[in-house]
Write a protein that holds these residues in place. Structure first.
Motif, PDB file in Angstrom:
ATOM      1  N   LYS A 197      80.894  61.841 103.509  1.00 12.81           N
ATOM      2  CA  LYS A 197      81.403  61.253 104.753  1.00 12.81           C
ATOM      3  C   LYS A 197      81.913  59.837 104.509  1.00 12.81           C
ATOM      4  CE  LYS A 197      78.743  63.862 108.151  1.00 12.81           C
ATOM      5  NZ  LYS A 197      77.676  63.822 109.156  1.00 12.81           N
ATOM      6  N   ARG A 198      81.141  59.071 103.744  1.00 15.34           N
ATOM      7  CA  ARG A 198      81.548  57.703 103.443  1.00 15.34           C
ATOM      8  C   ARG A 198      82.848  57.683 102.636  1.00 15.34           C
ATOM      9  NH1 ARG A 198      77.183  55.431 100.388  1.00 15.34           N
ATOM     10  NH2 ARG A 198      78.319  56.125  98.556  1.00 15.34           N
ATOM     11  N   GLU A 199      82.948  58.559 101.670  1.00 12.88           N
ATOM     12  CA  GLU A 199      84.156  58.625 100.842  1.00 12.88           C
ATOM     13  C   GLU A 199      85.356  59.110 101.649  1.00 12.88           C
ATOM     14  OE1 GLU A 199      84.645  57.467  97.753  1.00 12.88           O
ATOM     15  OE2 GLU A 199      82.598  56.703  97.929  1.00 12.88           O
ATOM     16  N   ILE A 221      66.013  69.868  97.724  1.00 11.13           N
ATOM     17  CA  ILE A 221      67.390  70.354  97.897  1.00 11.13           C
ATOM     18  C   ILE A 221      67.959  69.829  99.207  1.00 11.13           C
ATOM     19  CG2 ILE A 221      68.790  72.414  98.321  1.00 11.13           C
ATOM     20  CD1 ILE A 221      66.922  73.867  96.313  1.00 11.13           C
ATOM     21  N   MET A 222      67.181  69.905 100.267  1.00 12.88           N
ATOM     22  CA  MET A 222      67.642  69.412 101.568  1.00 12.88           C
ATOM     23  C   MET A 222      67.919  67.907 101.513  1.00 12.88           C
ATOM     24  SD  MET A 222      68.021  71.936 103.534  1.00 12.88           S
ATOM     25  CE  MET A 222      68.293  71.071 105.055  1.00 12.88           C
ATOM     26  N   GLU A 223      67.042  67.170 100.871  1.00 16.10           N
ATOM     27  CA  GLU A 223      67.233  65.721 100.745  1.00 16.10           C
ATOM     28  C   GLU A 223      68.502  65.419  99.949  1.00 16.10           C
ATOM     29  OE1 GLU A 223      64.991  61.935  98.659  1.00 16.10           O
ATOM     30  OE2 GLU A 223      63.813  63.704  99.196  1.00 16.10           O
ATOM     31  N   SER A 224      68.691  66.152  98.852  1.00 19.92           N
ATOM     32  CA  SER A 224      69.893  65.951  98.029  1.00 19.92           C
ATOM     33  C   SER A 224      71.153  66.321  98.792  1.00 19.92           C
ATOM     34  CB  SER A 224      69.806  66.792  96.748  1.00 19.92           C
ATOM     35  OG  SER A 224      68.743  66.355  95.948  1.00 19.92           O
ATOM     36  N   SER A 225      71.098  67.395  99.570  1.00 18.02           N
ATOM     37  CA  SER A 225      72.286  67.804 100.322  1.00 18.02           C
ATOM     38  C   SER A 225      72.603  66.787 101.419  1.00 18.02           C
ATOM     39  CB  SER A 225      72.114  69.207 100.909  1.00 18.02           C
ATOM     40  OG  SER A 225      71.108  69.227 101.891  1.00 18.02           O
ATOM     41  N   GLN A 226      71.584  66.204 102.019  1.00 16.49           N
ATOM     42  CA  GLN A 226      71.823  65.167 103.023  1.00 16.49           C
ATOM     43  C   GLN A 226      72.448  63.932 102.378  1.00 16.49           C
ATOM     44  OE1 GLN A 226      71.531  65.242 106.374  1.00 16.49           O
ATOM     45  NE2 GLN A 226      71.090  67.415 106.114  1.00 16.49           N
ATOM     46  N   LEU A 269      74.234  63.908  99.614  1.00 17.34           N
ATOM     47  CA  LEU A 269      75.597  64.287  99.252  1.00 17.34           C
ATOM     48  C   LEU A 269      76.510  64.276 100.476  1.00 17.34           C
ATOM     49  CD1 LEU A 269      77.649  65.299  97.208  1.00 17.34           C
ATOM     50  CD2 LEU A 269      76.802  67.633  97.620  1.00 17.34           C
ATOM     51  N   LEU A 270      76.031  64.799 101.579  1.00 16.89           N
ATOM     52  CA  LEU A 270      76.816  64.807 102.811  1.00 16.89           C
ATOM     53  C   LEU A 270      77.142  63.376 103.245  1.00 16.89           C
ATOM     54  CD1 LEU A 270      78.063  66.436 105.113  1.00 16.89           C
ATOM     55  CD2 LEU A 270      75.831  66.339 106.267  1.00 16.89           C
TER      56      LEU A 270
END
Length: 74
Positions: free
Chosen positions: A67-69, A55-60, A62-63
């Motif tokens: 940020k890129r978008e 979950i932490m890896e996925s949230s990172q 996604l974040l």
């Protein structure tokens, strides 16, 4: 008389041994159940920690994407 006293002591010791053997058996059974429960808890904790890490890896990820978008939008 000595033989009778020895036989009486032997009977008492055998009875004590039977009682202690039963107690030992119950303790071993209880211990085995508690160890099995602890092993299940440990397994659950490990699975939960692994899921949390994902979950932490996925949230990172996604974040990072957000940020890129957001930079691309501005």
């Amino acid at each position: 008389m000595l033989i009778a006293a020895d036989e009486e002591e032997k009977a008492k010791i055998q009875n004590d041994l039977r009682i202690l053997t039963e107690r030992l058996s119950r303790l071993n059974d209880n211990l085995a159940r508690k160890i099995a429960s602890r092993n299940e808890y440990d397994k659950t904790i490990q699975e939960t920690e692994a899921a949390y890490a994902k979950i932490m890896e996925s949230s990172q990820t996604l974040l990072h994407v957000l940020k890129r978008e957001s930079v691309n939008l501005t």
